[in-house]
Design an enzyme around this catalytic site. Structure first.
Site, PDB file in Angstrom:
ATOM      1  N   ASP A  63      78.463  -3.511 -30.601  1.00  0.00           N
ATOM      2  CA  ASP A  63      77.654  -2.446 -31.193  1.00  0.00           C
ATOM      3  C   ASP A  63      76.167  -2.770 -31.200  1.00  0.00           C
ATOM      4  O   ASP A  63      75.748  -3.911 -31.029  1.00  0.00           O
ATOM      5  CB  ASP A  63      78.068  -2.229 -32.653  1.00  0.00           C
ATOM      6  CG  ASP A  63      77.593  -3.365 -33.558  1.00  0.00           C
ATOM      7  OD1 ASP A  63      77.853  -4.533 -33.227  1.00  0.00           O
ATOM      8  OD2 ASP A  63      76.928  -3.089 -34.585  1.00  0.00           O
ATOM      9  N   GLU A  70      86.784 -13.636 -29.839  1.00  0.00           N
ATOM     10  CA  GLU A  70      85.432 -13.148 -30.139  1.00  0.00           C
ATOM     11  C   GLU A  70      84.980 -12.175 -29.060  1.00  0.00           C
ATOM     12  O   GLU A  70      85.408 -12.275 -27.908  1.00  0.00           O
ATOM     13  CB  GLU A  70      84.451 -14.329 -30.162  1.00  0.00           C
ATOM     14  CG  GLU A  70      83.979 -14.738 -31.539  1.00  0.00           C
ATOM     15  CD  GLU A  70      83.002 -13.746 -32.190  1.00  0.00           C
ATOM     16  OE1 GLU A  70      83.014 -12.544 -31.881  1.00  0.00           O
ATOM     17  OE2 GLU A  70      82.219 -14.219 -33.028  1.00  0.00           O
ATOM     18  N   PHE A  95      70.788  -7.401 -24.267  1.00  0.00           N
ATOM     19  CA  PHE A  95      71.612  -6.926 -25.377  1.00  0.00           C
ATOM     20  C   PHE A  95      72.608  -5.912 -24.836  1.00  0.00           C
ATOM     21  O   PHE A  95      72.213  -4.900 -24.262  1.00  0.00           O
ATOM     22  CB  PHE A  95      70.765  -6.323 -26.495  1.00  0.00           C
ATOM     23  CG  PHE A  95      71.549  -6.199 -27.770  1.00  0.00           C
ATOM     24  CD1 PHE A  95      71.683  -7.292 -28.617  1.00  0.00           C
ATOM     25  CD2 PHE A  95      72.201  -5.021 -28.105  1.00  0.00           C
ATOM     26  CE1 PHE A  95      72.449  -7.209 -29.783  1.00  0.00           C
ATOM     27  CE2 PHE A  95      72.969  -4.922 -29.266  1.00  0.00           C
ATOM     28  CZ  PHE A  95      73.084  -6.022 -30.103  1.00  0.00           C
ATOM     29  N   LYS A 142      83.828  -6.888 -36.292  1.00  0.00           N
ATOM     30  CA  LYS A 142      84.605  -5.810 -35.703  1.00  0.00           C
ATOM     31  C   LYS A 142      84.592  -5.896 -34.183  1.00  0.00           C
ATOM     32  O   LYS A 142      85.406  -5.260 -33.510  1.00  0.00           O
ATOM     33  CB  LYS A 142      83.989  -4.454 -36.117  1.00  0.00           C
ATOM     34  CG  LYS A 142      84.012  -4.200 -37.595  1.00  0.00           C
ATOM     35  CD  LYS A 142      83.230  -2.925 -37.939  1.00  0.00           C
ATOM     36  CE  LYS A 142      83.075  -2.788 -39.425  1.00  0.00           C
ATOM     37  NZ  LYS A 142      82.068  -1.766 -39.781  1.00  0.00           N
ATOM     38  N   GLY A 143      83.649  -6.648 -33.635  1.00  0.00           N
ATOM     39  CA  GLY A 143      83.375  -6.588 -32.190  1.00  0.00           C
ATOM     40  C   GLY A 143      84.538  -6.886 -31.272  1.00  0.00           C
ATOM     41  O   GLY A 143      84.568  -6.418 -30.137  1.00  0.00           O
ATOM     42  N   ARG A 173      80.354   1.204 -30.067  1.00  0.00           N
ATOM     43  CA  ARG A 173      81.509   0.325 -29.852  1.00  0.00           C
ATOM     44  C   ARG A 173      82.557   0.964 -28.946  1.00  0.00           C
ATOM     45  O   ARG A 173      83.294   0.278 -28.258  1.00  0.00           O
ATOM     46  CB  ARG A 173      82.196  -0.010 -31.185  1.00  0.00           C
ATOM     47  CG  ARG A 173      81.381  -0.901 -32.093  1.00  0.00           C
ATOM     48  CD  ARG A 173      82.262  -1.426 -33.223  1.00  0.00           C
ATOM     49  NE  ARG A 173      81.492  -1.938 -34.342  1.00  0.00           N
ATOM     50  CZ  ARG A 173      80.980  -3.159 -34.420  1.00  0.00           C
ATOM     51  NH1 ARG A 173      81.124  -3.994 -33.416  1.00  0.00           N
ATOM     52  NH2 ARG A 173      80.294  -3.539 -35.477  1.00  0.00           N
ATOM     53  N   ASP A 229      76.751 -15.872 -28.360  1.00  0.00           N
ATOM     54  CA  ASP A 229      75.314 -15.715 -28.120  1.00  0.00           C
ATOM     55  C   ASP A 229      74.646 -17.053 -28.474  1.00  0.00           C
ATOM     56  O   ASP A 229      74.666 -17.980 -27.678  1.00  0.00           O
ATOM     57  CB  ASP A 229      74.837 -14.545 -28.988  1.00  0.00           C
ATOM     58  CG  ASP A 229      73.397 -14.158 -28.755  1.00  0.00           C
ATOM     59  OD1 ASP A 229      72.873 -14.398 -27.666  1.00  0.00           O
ATOM     60  OD2 ASP A 229      72.779 -13.590 -29.683  1.00  0.00           O
TER      61      ASP A 229
HETATM   62  P1  IMP Z   1      75.952 -15.780 -32.321  1.00  0.00           P
HETATM   63  O1  IMP Z   1      76.265 -16.359 -33.663  1.00  0.00           O
HETATM   64  O2  IMP Z   1      74.475 -15.767 -32.050  1.00  0.00           O
HETATM   65  O3  IMP Z   1      76.710 -16.441 -31.195  1.00  0.00           O
HETATM   66  O4  IMP Z   1      76.314 -14.247 -32.380  1.00  0.00           O
HETATM   67  C1  IMP Z   1      77.585 -13.790 -32.164  1.00  0.00           C
HETATM   68  C2  IMP Z   1      77.714 -12.372 -32.620  1.00  0.00           C
HETATM   69  O5  IMP Z   1      76.493 -11.635 -32.467  1.00  0.00           O
HETATM   70  C3  IMP Z   1      78.716 -11.654 -31.751  1.00  0.00           C
HETATM   71  O6  IMP Z   1      80.024 -11.806 -32.232  1.00  0.00           O
HETATM   72  C4  IMP Z   1      78.227 -10.229 -31.789  1.00  0.00           C
HETATM   73  O7  IMP Z   1      78.752  -9.568 -32.920  1.00  0.00           O
HETATM   74  C5  IMP Z   1      76.736 -10.352 -31.945  1.00  0.00           C
HETATM   75  N1  IMP Z   1      76.049 -10.225 -30.650  1.00  0.00           N
HETATM   76  C6  IMP Z   1      75.468 -11.194 -29.922  1.00  0.00           C
HETATM   77  N2  IMP Z   1      74.954 -10.721 -28.777  1.00  0.00           N
HETATM   78  C7  IMP Z   1      75.233  -9.404 -28.783  1.00  0.00           C
HETATM   79  C8  IMP Z   1      74.982  -8.345 -27.832  1.00  0.00           C
HETATM   80  O8  IMP Z   1      74.392  -8.512 -26.755  1.00  0.00           O
HETATM   81  N3  IMP Z   1      75.442  -7.113 -28.190  1.00  0.00           N
HETATM   82  C9  IMP Z   1      76.100  -6.867 -29.357  1.00  0.00           C
HETATM   83  N4  IMP Z   1      76.367  -7.823 -30.247  1.00  0.00           N
HETATM   84  C10 IMP Z   1      75.936  -9.083 -29.963  1.00  0.00           C
HETATM   85 MG    MG Z   2      80.963 -10.273 -33.590  1.00  0.00          MG
END
Ligand code: IMP
Ligand code: MG
Length: 179
Positions: free
Chosen positions: A158, A98, A151, A42-43, A164, A102
């Site tokens: 979220d 996206e 974070f 949803k982000g 959000r 992260d």
């Molecule tokens: P990744 O697979 O570790 O790159 O994570 C990506 C997903 O993790 C993002 O699309 C977000 O939904 C969530 N995410 C990563 N970091 C944060 C943050 O700082 N705040 C909120 N959601 C996060």
């Molecule tokens: Mg996401």
């Protein structure tokens, strides 16, 4: 776990400028083409809504929901498809939108999976990027802002389903919840 909002990291005005710049680059790079924009739910929903209204191209919008987070502040590295695309992307120019990159594991898995559907091209546009946390060599072709290893919440992002709708990006501190 106690958590609290530490303050604004990126204001809504700064975000708007970043979105304008990204949209201008995308409009130029895909000039003369139709673009399929895939929002990762949803982000990305707020970022996507802002971005597509500034892109000067014919656009088809679709959404996917994948899960790699299970209620905490750390990615598990496992991606599960919860909602697939409604449309076929074969032969299309596809841009994944996206909220944040992260570890990069979500995007890596998503890209690999979408490439098997033979799009004409596949790129990624991420509002935010935490390069320090990367566990793969993936980079988005379009990145809004690099952010420190904190974070963040707001502008679609979220913590456990909340925050959000905050218009600015804020830092959340989670007491006892780090790593
Ligand atoms: P990744 O697979 O570790 O790159 O994570 C990506 C997903 O993790 C993002 O699309 C977000 O939904 C969530 N995410 C990563 N970091 C944060 C943050 O700082 N705040 C909120 N959601 C996060
Ligand atoms: Mg996401």
């Amino acid at each position: 776990m106690a958590h609290n909002i530490k303050g604004v990291l990126i204001s809504r005005e700064e975000i708007a400028k970043v979105v304008d710049d990204l949209a201008a680059r995308i409009s130029q790079d895909y000039a003369g083409k139709e673009l399929v924009v895939i929002g990762v739910l949803k982000g990305s929903f707020i970022f996507l809504a802002d971005l597509v209204r500034k892109i000067d191209l014919p656009i088809i919008i679709d959404f996917m929901s994948v899960s790699s987070y299970y209620g905490g502040t750390k990615s598990s590295g496992v991606v599960k498809i919860i909602k697939d695309l409604d449309n076929d992307i074969e032969g299309k120019h596809v841009l994944i939108v996206e909220d944040i990159v992260d570890s990069g594991l979500t995007l890596q898995n998503l890209k690999e999976m979408l490439l098997t559907r033979n799009p004409a091209s596949l790129r990624v546009c991420a509002a935010f990027d935490k390069p320090e946390r990367r566990k793969t060599d993936i980079t988005a072709e379009y990145t809004g802002m690099l952010i420190p290893d904190e974070f963040i919440i707001g502008y679609g992002l979220d913590y456990d389903g909340s925050y959000r709708s905050l218009p600015d990006v804020c830092i959340l501190s989670v007491d006892g919840g780090n790593e």
